[in-house]
Design a protein around this motif. Structure first.
Motif, mmCIF file in Angstrom:
data_model
loop_
_atom_site.group_PDB
_atom_site.id
_atom_site.type_symbol
_atom_site.label_atom_id
_atom_site.label_comp_id
_atom_site.label_asym_id
_atom_site.label_seq_id
_atom_site.Cartn_x
_atom_site.Cartn_y
_atom_site.Cartn_z
ATOM 1 N N UNK A 143 -3.152 40.365 47.147
ATOM 2 C CA UNK A 143 -2.045 39.735 47.851
ATOM 3 C C UNK A 143 -2.584 38.711 48.836
ATOM 4 N N UNK A 144 -2.270 37.474 48.556
ATOM 5 C CA UNK A 144 -2.714 36.418 49.462
ATOM 6 C C UNK A 144 -1.786 36.367 50.657
ATOM 7 N N UNK A 145 -2.396 36.184 51.819
ATOM 8 C CA UNK A 145 -1.601 36.124 53.042
ATOM 9 C C UNK A 145 -0.773 34.851 53.054
ATOM 10 N N UNK A 146 0.477 34.946 53.419
ATOM 11 C CA UNK A 146 1.328 33.742 53.423
ATOM 12 C C UNK A 146 0.864 32.747 54.465
ATOM 13 N N UNK A 147 1.051 31.480 54.129
ATOM 14 C CA UNK A 147 0.665 30.430 55.066
ATOM 15 C C UNK A 147 1.551 30.496 56.296
ATOM 16 N N UNK A 148 0.961 30.317 57.493
ATOM 17 C CA UNK A 148 1.783 30.386 58.707
ATOM 18 C C UNK A 148 2.847 29.306 58.723
ATOM 19 N N UNK A 149 4.028 29.684 59.174
ATOM 20 C CA UNK A 149 5.133 28.730 59.226
ATOM 21 C C UNK A 149 4.846 27.654 60.267
ATOM 22 N N UNK A 150 5.105 26.422 59.891
ATOM 23 C CA UNK A 150 4.858 25.312 60.802
ATOM 24 C C UNK A 150 5.925 25.293 61.887
ATOM 25 N N UNK A 151 5.484 25.204 63.127
ATOM 26 C CA UNK A 151 6.410 25.240 64.248
ATOM 27 C C UNK A 151 7.201 23.944 64.317
ATOM 28 N N UNK A 152 8.508 24.075 64.404
ATOM 29 C CA UNK A 152 9.387 22.926 64.522
ATOM 30 C C UNK A 152 9.799 22.811 65.987
ATOM 31 N N UNK A 153 9.506 21.666 66.585
ATOM 32 C CA UNK A 153 9.768 21.465 68.006
ATOM 33 C C UNK A 153 10.833 20.404 68.170
ATOM 34 N N UNK A 154 11.829 20.708 68.993
ATOM 35 C CA UNK A 154 12.861 19.735 69.316
ATOM 36 C C UNK A 154 12.255 18.636 70.187
ATOM 37 N N UNK A 155 12.632 17.408 69.942
ATOM 38 C CA UNK A 155 12.036 16.289 70.676
ATOM 39 C C UNK A 155 12.422 16.310 72.155
ATOM 40 N N UNK A 156 13.455 17.069 72.509
ATOM 41 C CA UNK A 156 13.865 17.177 73.910
ATOM 42 C C UNK A 156 13.390 18.472 74.565
ATOM 43 N N UNK A 157 12.628 19.287 73.836
ATOM 44 C CA UNK A 157 12.170 20.569 74.380
ATOM 45 C C UNK A 157 10.961 20.357 75.290
ATOM 46 N N UNK A 158 11.013 20.831 76.532
ATOM 47 C CA UNK A 158 9.850 20.695 77.425
ATOM 48 C C UNK A 158 8.677 21.535 76.913
ATOM 49 N N UNK A 159 7.485 20.924 76.889
ATOM 50 C CA UNK A 159 6.277 21.597 76.463
ATOM 51 C C UNK A 159 5.178 21.353 77.491
ATOM 52 N N UNK A 160 4.187 22.222 77.501
ATOM 53 C CA UNK A 160 3.052 22.061 78.404
ATOM 54 C C UNK A 160 1.858 21.555 77.619
ATOM 55 N N UNK A 161 1.290 20.446 78.054
ATOM 56 C CA UNK A 161 0.132 19.868 77.379
ATOM 57 C C UNK A 161 -1.090 20.753 77.609
ATOM 58 N N UNK A 162 -1.816 21.068 76.537
ATOM 59 C CA UNK A 162 -2.989 21.923 76.610
ATOM 60 C C UNK A 162 -4.291 21.132 76.632
#
Length: 226
Positions: A143-162
């Protein structure tokens, strides 16, 4: 009458670095770390809240554990010492006294030849033939592990730069190729000196290291591992 602009200065508390003015500095507006970091065995830990990370950019992004007012005075940092390692108990020898050296020898028990006891476990061909049937097909479901789901980010969602040296909050709609000021790194800690290899600046004190200005422009990145 000419209105004078409000002068803003940068907060000197570790983990804050916000711009503020004395007229707008209420209690609780500053979130910071009360004491300095510990670097030990590749791990980076804030001594005040015991939060740690092996990744330096994620370590700098750990939010402060104290709140208060902004200040222009640099904090006096104590030099915390890492907690000593818990000693690993040595397993006591087996209480069995009636076992022969051959029975307790790990090589003899696994069927390998042992020069100390001069013996080797015998395995008959019939046993091998009965236990290993190479003609029979083997059905192994891998059983191959499923590929991680790509995160969908809203263009207006506040994010913290890493990105190291940035840590600012941004929205994807405002992101562009010069929005972020950061250090591409890596960070260098050697012989009590701290610095960035990308801009070849090294200092002795951690608060001076945190104050080294970023040397590169680029895109904000909230997920540098992607």
């Amino acid at each position: 009458m000419e209105q004078q602009g409000v002068t803003k200065v940068r907060c000197q508390r570790i983990g804050c670095e916000a711009m503020f003015s004395e007229d707008d500095n209420p209690e609780g507006s500053c979130q910071y770390h009360a004491s300095g970091p510990i670097f030990h065995d590749g791990s980076k830990e804030w001594s005040c809240c015991k939060k740690r990370s092996h990744d330096f950019s994620e370590f700098l992004a750990i939010p402060g554990c104290k709140t208060g007012k902004h200040t222009t005075e640099k904090p006096v940092l104590t030099k915390p010492t890492p907690s000593p390692k818990t000693p690993v108990p040595v397993p006591s020898p087996s209480s069995r006294t009636d076992a022969s050296p051959k029975e307790t020898c790990p090589r003899c028990r696994q069927g390998f030849f042992c020069s100390d006891h001069g013996s080797q476990a015998k395995v008959t061909n019939s046993k091998i033939d009965n236990t290993m049937d190479t003609s029979a097909p083997t059905n192994i479901n891998v059983q191959s592990s499923p590929a991680p789901a790509k995160k969908v980010v809203d263009i207006n969602e506040p994010q913290t730069c890493k990105n190291p040296g940035c840590g600012k909050t941004f929205k994807e709609k405002d992101n562009h190729d010069t929005a972020c000021s950061y250090h591409p790194g890596p960070a260098v800690f050697h012989d009590r000196m701290r610095g960035w290899k990308c801009c070849d600046i090294h200092v002795k004190e951690f608060d001076e290291f945190m104050g080294i200005p970023p040397c590169t422009k680029g895109w904000h990145n909230a997920n540098p591992s992607s």
